[in-house]
Motif scaffolding. Structure first.
Motif, PDB file in Angstrom:
ATOM      1  N   GLY A  83     -11.797  -0.254  -9.173  1.00 55.58           N
ATOM      2  CA  GLY A  83     -11.499   1.120  -9.855  1.00 55.58           C
ATOM      3  C   GLY A  83     -10.346   1.644  -9.695  1.00 55.58           C
ATOM      4  N   ALA A  84     -10.313   2.953 -10.339  1.00 60.87           N
ATOM      5  CA  ALA A  84      -9.074   3.960 -10.373  1.00 60.87           C
ATOM      6  C   ALA A  84      -9.012   4.487  -8.685  1.00 60.87           C
ATOM      7  N   GLU A  85     -10.285   4.744  -8.386  1.00 59.32           N
ATOM      8  CA  GLU A  85     -10.074   5.343  -7.148  1.00 59.32           C
ATOM      9  C   GLU A  85      -9.625   4.468  -6.117  1.00 59.32           C
ATOM     10  N   LEU A  86     -10.317   3.270  -5.876  1.00 59.42           N
ATOM     11  CA  LEU A  86      -9.872   2.231  -4.912  1.00 59.42           C
ATOM     12  C   LEU A  86      -8.185   2.187  -5.038  1.00 59.42           C
ATOM     13  N   ASP A  87      -7.722   1.771  -6.266  1.00 55.15           N
ATOM     14  CA  ASP A  87      -6.568   1.542  -6.482  1.00 55.15           C
ATOM     15  C   ASP A  87      -5.432   2.406  -6.090  1.00 55.15           C
ATOM     16  N   ALA A  88      -5.815   3.896  -6.463  1.00 61.77           N
ATOM     17  CA  ALA A  88      -5.198   5.147  -5.788  1.00 61.77           C
ATOM     18  C   ALA A  88      -5.063   5.174  -4.222  1.00 61.77           C
ATOM     19  N   LEU A  89      -6.006   4.879  -3.645  1.00 65.36           N
ATOM     20  CA  LEU A  89      -6.256   4.860  -2.265  1.00 65.36           C
ATOM     21  C   LEU A  89      -5.330   3.581  -1.415  1.00 65.36           C
ATOM     22  N   LEU A  90      -5.477   2.724  -2.144  1.00 65.76           N
ATOM     23  CA  LEU A  90      -4.466   1.380  -1.643  1.00 65.76           C
ATOM     24  C   LEU A  90      -3.091   1.859  -2.150  1.00 65.76           C
ATOM     25  N   ALA A  91      -2.667   2.443  -2.958  1.00 67.96           N
ATOM     26  CA  ALA A  91      -1.343   2.723  -3.438  1.00 67.96           C
ATOM     27  C   ALA A  91      -0.930   3.743  -2.421  1.00 67.96           C
ATOM     28  N   TYR A  92      -1.612   4.686  -1.952  1.00 68.26           N
ATOM     29  CA  TYR A  92      -1.623   5.733  -0.799  1.00 68.26           C
ATOM     30  C   TYR A  92      -1.089   5.151   0.405  1.00 68.26           C
ATOM     31  N   LEU A  93      -1.945   4.184   0.917  1.00 67.89           N
ATOM     32  CA  LEU A  93      -1.933   3.399   2.259  1.00 67.89           C
ATOM     33  C   LEU A  93      -0.689   2.535   1.915  1.00 67.89           C
ATOM     34  N   GLY A  94      -0.410   2.143   0.923  1.00 66.84           N
ATOM     35  CA  GLY A  94       0.894   1.141   0.829  1.00 66.84           C
ATOM     36  C   GLY A  94       2.094   2.121   1.084  1.00 66.84           C
ATOM     37  N   ASN A  95       2.057   3.071   0.795  1.00 65.95           N
ATOM     38  CA  ASN A  95       3.368   4.244   0.826  1.00 65.95           C
ATOM     39  C   ASN A  95       3.066   5.158   1.958  1.00 65.95           C
ATOM     40  N   ALA A  96       2.342   4.963   2.995  1.00 63.48           N
ATOM     41  CA  ALA A  96       2.075   5.676   3.953  1.00 63.48           C
ATOM     42  C   ALA A  96       2.499   5.140   5.354  1.00 63.48           C
ATOM     43  N   PRO A  97       3.622   5.118   5.714  1.00 60.27           N
ATOM     44  CA  PRO A  97       4.078   4.195   7.003  1.00 60.27           C
ATOM     45  C   PRO A  97       3.342   4.881   8.110  1.00 60.27           C
ATOM     46  N   GLY A  98       3.023   6.065   8.468  1.00 59.96           N
ATOM     47  CA  GLY A  98       2.574   6.749   9.464  1.00 59.96           C
ATOM     48  C   GLY A  98       0.819   6.400   9.582  1.00 59.96           C
ATOM     49  N   VAL A  99       0.172   5.881   8.567  1.00 62.77           N
ATOM     50  CA  VAL A  99      -1.346   5.765   8.557  1.00 62.77           C
ATOM     51  C   VAL A  99      -1.718   4.338   8.854  1.00 62.77           C
ATOM     52  N   THR A 100      -2.468   4.174   9.912  1.00 64.13           N
ATOM     53  CA  THR A 100      -2.891   2.819  10.485  1.00 64.13           C
ATOM     54  C   THR A 100      -4.135   2.974  11.376  1.00 64.13           C
ATOM     55  N   GLY A 101      -4.926   2.054  11.498  1.00 66.02           N
ATOM     56  CA  GLY A 101      -6.295   2.090  12.198  1.00 66.02           C
ATOM     57  C   GLY A 101      -7.320   3.228  11.603  1.00 66.02           C
ATOM     58  N   HIS A 102      -7.217   3.226  10.502  1.00 65.98           N
ATOM     59  CA  HIS A 102      -8.470   3.909   9.723  1.00 65.98           C
ATOM     60  C   HIS A 102      -9.206   3.272   8.797  1.00 65.98           C
ATOM     61  N   TYR A 103     -10.547   3.739   8.931  1.00 65.35           N
ATOM     62  CA  TYR A 103     -11.670   3.251   7.873  1.00 65.35           C
ATOM     63  C   TYR A 103     -11.715   4.442   6.842  1.00 65.35           C
ATOM     64  N   CYS A 104     -11.752   4.262   5.654  1.00 68.26           N
ATOM     65  CA  CYS A 104     -11.802   4.991   4.721  1.00 68.26           C
ATOM     66  C   CYS A 104     -12.621   4.715   3.389  1.00 68.26           C
ATOM     67  N   GLU A 105     -13.536   5.503   3.109  1.00 71.19           N
ATOM     68  CA  GLU A 105     -14.649   5.227   2.155  1.00 71.19           C
ATOM     69  C   GLU A 105     -14.020   5.698   0.881  1.00 71.19           C
ATOM     70  N   VAL A 106     -14.068   4.854  -0.370  1.00 70.38           N
ATOM     71  CA  VAL A 106     -13.769   5.473  -1.758  1.00 70.38           C
ATOM     72  C   VAL A 106     -15.110   5.990  -2.105  1.00 70.38           C
ATOM     73  N   HIS A 107     -15.338   7.228  -2.802  1.00 68.50           N
ATOM     74  CA  HIS A 107     -16.385   7.704  -3.326  1.00 68.50           C
ATOM     75  C   HIS A 107     -16.072   8.061  -4.791  1.00 68.50           C
ATOM     76  N   ASP A 108     -16.783   7.430  -5.728  1.00 72.41           N
ATOM     77  CA  ASP A 108     -16.674   7.591  -7.206  1.00 72.41           C
ATOM     78  C   ASP A 108     -16.785   8.991  -7.604  1.00 72.41           C
ATOM     79  N   GLN A 109     -15.751   9.457  -8.173  1.00 76.47           N
ATOM     80  CA  GLN A 109     -15.868  10.900  -8.442  1.00 76.47           C
ATOM     81  C   GLN A 109     -16.188  11.191 -10.015  1.00 76.47           C
ATOM     82  N   GLY A 110     -16.546  10.000 -10.686  1.00 72.24           N
ATOM     83  CA  GLY A 110     -16.917  10.095 -11.995  1.00 72.24           C
ATOM     84  C   GLY A 110     -15.651  10.526 -13.024  1.00 72.24           C
ATOM     85  N   ILE A 111     -14.416  10.020 -12.541  1.00 74.71           N
ATOM     86  CA  ILE A 111     -13.335  10.348 -13.299  1.00 74.71           C
ATOM     87  C   ILE A 111     -13.036   9.294 -14.200  1.00 74.71           C
TER      88      ILE A 111
END
Length: 111
Positions: A83-111
């Protein structure tokens, strides 16, 4: 310029945390390692299905330990459904060169 991020998706894991941990290591870890070891991959996002809190510690450990093992490449673990939330998080991570080693949970915001 964004890193070359690959996404490795695990569609199904057992509901029980220990069983899911065992299944991930037995059935999926080698595949995730094979992806991050590819020469043209700079970052890996491992997408797992949503789960209860009994899964959190092993998922954090996977993210942390793979990130350490493959530095300077980046590895993060994400839990969420398509869904859109997962896609947005993956896009963020793909463009965040300093972010590594994290566990992130996507929560549906009903958007």
């Amino acid at each position: 310029m964004a890193d070359k991020q690959r996404v490795f998706t695990v569609e199904h894991l057992p509901a029980d945390g220990l069983a899911a941990w065992a299944a991930f290591f037995a059935e999926h870890l080698a595949g995730a390692r094979a992806v991050i070891e590819e020469a043209d991959v700079d970052a890996l996002a491992i997408v797992l299905p949503p789960a209860g809190p009994d899964h959190t510690d092993w998922r954090r450990a996977v993210a942390r330990d793979l990130a350490r093992a493959y530095t300077p490449k980046r590895v993060n673990v994400v839990a969420g459904e398509e869904g859109a939330e997962l896609d947005a998080l993956l896009a963020y991570l793909g463009n965040a060169p300093g972010v590594t080693g994290h566990y992130c949970e996507v929560h549906d915001q009903g958007i």
